[in-house]
Design an enzyme around this catalytic site. Structure first.
Site, short mmCIF file in Angstrom:
data_model
loop_
_atom_site.label_atom_id
_atom_site.label_comp_id
_atom_site.label_asym_id
_atom_site.label_seq_id
_atom_site.Cartn_x
_atom_site.Cartn_y
_atom_site.Cartn_z
N TRP A 137 0.81 -1.23 0.00
CA TRP A 137 0.00 0.00 0.00
C TRP A 137 0.84 1.27 0.00
CZ3 TRP A 137 -4.97 2.07 0.42
CH2 TRP A 137 -5.05 3.36 0.96
N ASP A 172 0.04 9.28 0.41
CA ASP A 172 0.67 10.56 0.07
C ASP A 172 2.14 10.50 -0.39
OD1 ASP A 172 -1.57 11.02 1.59
OD2 ASP A 172 -0.58 12.29 3.06
N TRP A 185 -4.26 0.55 4.23
CA TRP A 185 -3.55 1.48 5.11
C TRP A 185 -3.23 0.81 6.44
CZ3 TRP A 185 -3.87 4.02 9.80
CH2 TRP A 185 -3.07 5.15 9.93
N SER A 210 2.99 11.98 7.05
CA SER A 210 3.53 12.79 5.96
C SER A 210 4.43 13.93 6.43
CB SER A 210 2.38 13.36 5.13
OG SER A 210 1.83 12.30 4.39
N GLU A 265 -5.17 18.99 5.48
CA GLU A 265 -3.98 18.13 5.58
C GLU A 265 -2.98 18.56 4.51
OE1 GLU A 265 -5.93 13.86 6.79
OE2 GLU A 265 -5.91 14.26 4.65
C1 FRU Z 1 -3.41 12.48 4.01
C2 FRU Z 1 -3.01 11.87 5.35
C3 FRU Z 1 -2.08 12.79 6.09
C4 FRU Z 1 -1.34 11.86 7.00
C5 FRU Z 1 -1.22 10.62 6.15
C6 FRU Z 1 -1.30 9.34 6.91
O1 FRU Z 1 -3.76 11.57 3.05
O2 FRU Z 1 -4.16 11.59 6.09
O3 FRU Z 1 -2.73 13.84 6.76
O4 FRU Z 1 -0.10 12.37 7.39
O5 FRU Z 1 -2.26 10.67 5.19
O6 FRU Z 1 -0.99 8.24 6.10
#
Ligand code: FRU
Length: 499
Positions: free
Chosen positions: A17, A20, A44, A77, A202
């Site tokens: 998987w 970002d 995820w 991220s 985000e």
């Molecule tokens: C955005 C997000 C970010 C976070 C990451 C976690 O897609 O939710 O805010 O850091 O993905 O995987």
């Protein structure tokens, strides 16, 4: 089982998987790309930073994981900067440190019911970004009791000679500055009551950019949010303004556009999220190159897959134009992509009263290709381009000048039932002005389409799961007047047999 075809022009992980893009930076001829990565599953999970490099933004080599979770949390991220002057002290002047700044997400604290479990942390690399050492005094920025507090993006502020960090909280962007990347001072916040707010903010980005054909510089703030995107789920909005070293000041023309349109969107398709830009691109090159995750949290965990899930958009170059007192961002594929393609088919000056159709014998040419279409004599009607196959799977996109919108419609494009919000409706983008002609540049790569309308003024990106290659392109004219296809050109990747 769906047999996924791997994209040839886009980054996708060998296995498992991704979401970002993270920490992109350029150094010594190499583009680095890290990404949110779950190395044990195709859904995820505990986040790592995967790593890949490329010298041409198209062919990517995957490397060992760069950052793994530890007892402070998952690695969410963030960004990477090249600390040329060793302001951080982690390197020396002959060993420039590469600094990653990311969010620790403490999943144990979250499970316990704590509300402030995200903080910002630092790791440094002395081997050009391949291996990192986490800073012993992490976190560098503690959580100020905010539930959402993440995704730092750091740039060097040339005018003030300090580092600038933007990060996102629920519905605001927060600004911090630092001299050494380790100690950060809060400066300001931006965005309350401005732009789209139907979800959590985000993955921000900020950068100065020269306004095309002028000597003026403006600052662009990218701010992703989920949900609340223009066609549901994840989306990325932007703001234009100035930055005075402490605060982002919205430009009056941008304020007026927000009053009129609600928000300004980088992409109106459903599958471009968390776009951020490469750091350390040389002054000589000067491009602002971005890339996003080609999916949407509405269904990202459910898309058909076989061993890997998730891919990135094509790297795009952003420019800022000023027309009729409105600033707007234009995005086009980086020229490296175009350079990899050769002309396979062209037609020019075809008058079409209702429908034009072309079938491609060797369908692989349409699987990885750029389709350029230039149409004149646009009046009032629906102008639709369709990609289809003999299984009656269709992907439509085009322009409706009666109700003033561009669209992409994947409702009958192949596999869609894995989620009831994947293809329940068509996606639309507002058409802001009257058009007499339409120019489309469409990048197709095994299950994705990225449509750049009118030289990238409006962009729509969506993924598709057609079960057989599309081999037919048709253009339908549902207006009462003939249209003129000035040009129709198909380019395919080099080394492929042309039709
Ligand atoms: C955005 C997000 C970010 C976070 C990451 C976690 O897609 O939710 O805010 O850091 O993905 O995987």
């Amino acid at each position: 089982m769906y047999h996924s075809r791997r994209p040839l022009l886009h980054f996708s992980p060998k296995r498992h998987w991704i979401n970002d893009p993270n920490g992109m930076f350029f150094l010594n001829g190499t583009y680095h790309l890290y990404f949110q990565y779950h190395p044990y599953d195709t859904v995820w999970g505990p986040m790592h930073w995967g790593h890949a490099t490329s010298i041409d933004l198209i062919n990517w080599i995957e490397h060992p994981i760069a950052l793994s979770p530890d007892d402070k949390g998952y690695i969410f991220s963030g960004c990477v900067v090249v600390d040329q002057d060793n302001t951080s002290g982690f390197g020396s002047l002959n060993q420039i440190p590469i600094i990653a700044i990311f969010t620790y997400h403490d999943a144990i604290a979250e499970a316990r019911g704590d509300t402030h479990y995200q903080s910002q942390a630092l790791a440094y690399s002395l081997d050009g970004g391949f291996t990192y050492t986490k800073y012993e005094s992490n976190p560098i920025l503690e959580n100020p009791r905010l539930k959402d507090f993440r995704d730092p993006k750091v740039i060097w502020d040339d005018a003030r000679h300090n580092w600038l960090m933007v990060l996102s909280t629920y519905g605001e962007t927060l600004f911090y500055t630092s001299e050494n990347l380790k100690d950060w001072n809060y400066q300001s916040s931006f965005g309350k009551d401005l732009g789209a707010h139907d979800g959590v903010w985000e993955c921000p980005d900020i950068f100065p950019i020269q306004v095309e054909n002028t000597s003026e510089t403006k600052w662009v703030l990218l701010q992703s949010l989920n949900p609340g995107g223009p066609n549901g789920g994840s989306g990325t909005q932007y703001f234009i303004g100035d930055f005075d070293g402490k605060q982002f000041l919205l430009d009056a023309t941008c304020q007026a556009q927000l009053s009129q349109y609600g928000a300004l969107w980088l992409d109106f398709g459903r599958d471009n999220y968390a776009s951020v830009s490469w750091s350390n691109i040389s002054k000589h090159d000067g491009r602002r190159i971005i890339l996003g995750w080609m999916s949407n949290w509405d269904y990202a965990n459910q898309t058909p897959s076989d061993g890997w899930r998730g891919k990135m958009t094509i790297p795009r170059v952003l420019t800022l134009g000023l027309h009729d007192y409105e600033y707007s961002i234009r995005a086009l594929p980086s020229e490296e992509v175009i350079r990899n393609m050769i002309k396979a088919y062209t037609r020019s000056n075809v008058i079409v009263s209702d429908k034009f159709q072309m079938t491609i014998d060797r369908s692989e040419n349409l699987n990885v290709s750029i389709l350029i279409i230039d149409i004149d004599h646009i009046t009032l009607g629906d102008y639709k381009v369709s990609l289809s196959n003999s299984k009656n799977e269709h992907l439509h996109f085009g322009l409706n000048t009666i109700d003033a919108y561009y669209y992409i419609d994947r409702q009958k494009s192949g596999l869609t039932s894995f989620s009831n919000v994947f293809a329940n409706t068509m996606s639309k983008a507002i058409l802001k002005k009257k058009l007499g002609s339409l120019q489309l540049s469409v990048l197709i790569d095994h299950g994705s389409v990225e449509i750049f309308f009118n030289n990238g003024e409006t962009v729509m990106t969506e993924i598709v799961f057609n079960t057989q290659p599309f081999d037919t392109v048709s253009i339908s004219n549902a207006s009462k007047k003939d249209i003129l296809i000035k040009q129709l050109e198909l380019r395919t990747i080099k080394n492929k047999i042309s039709i």
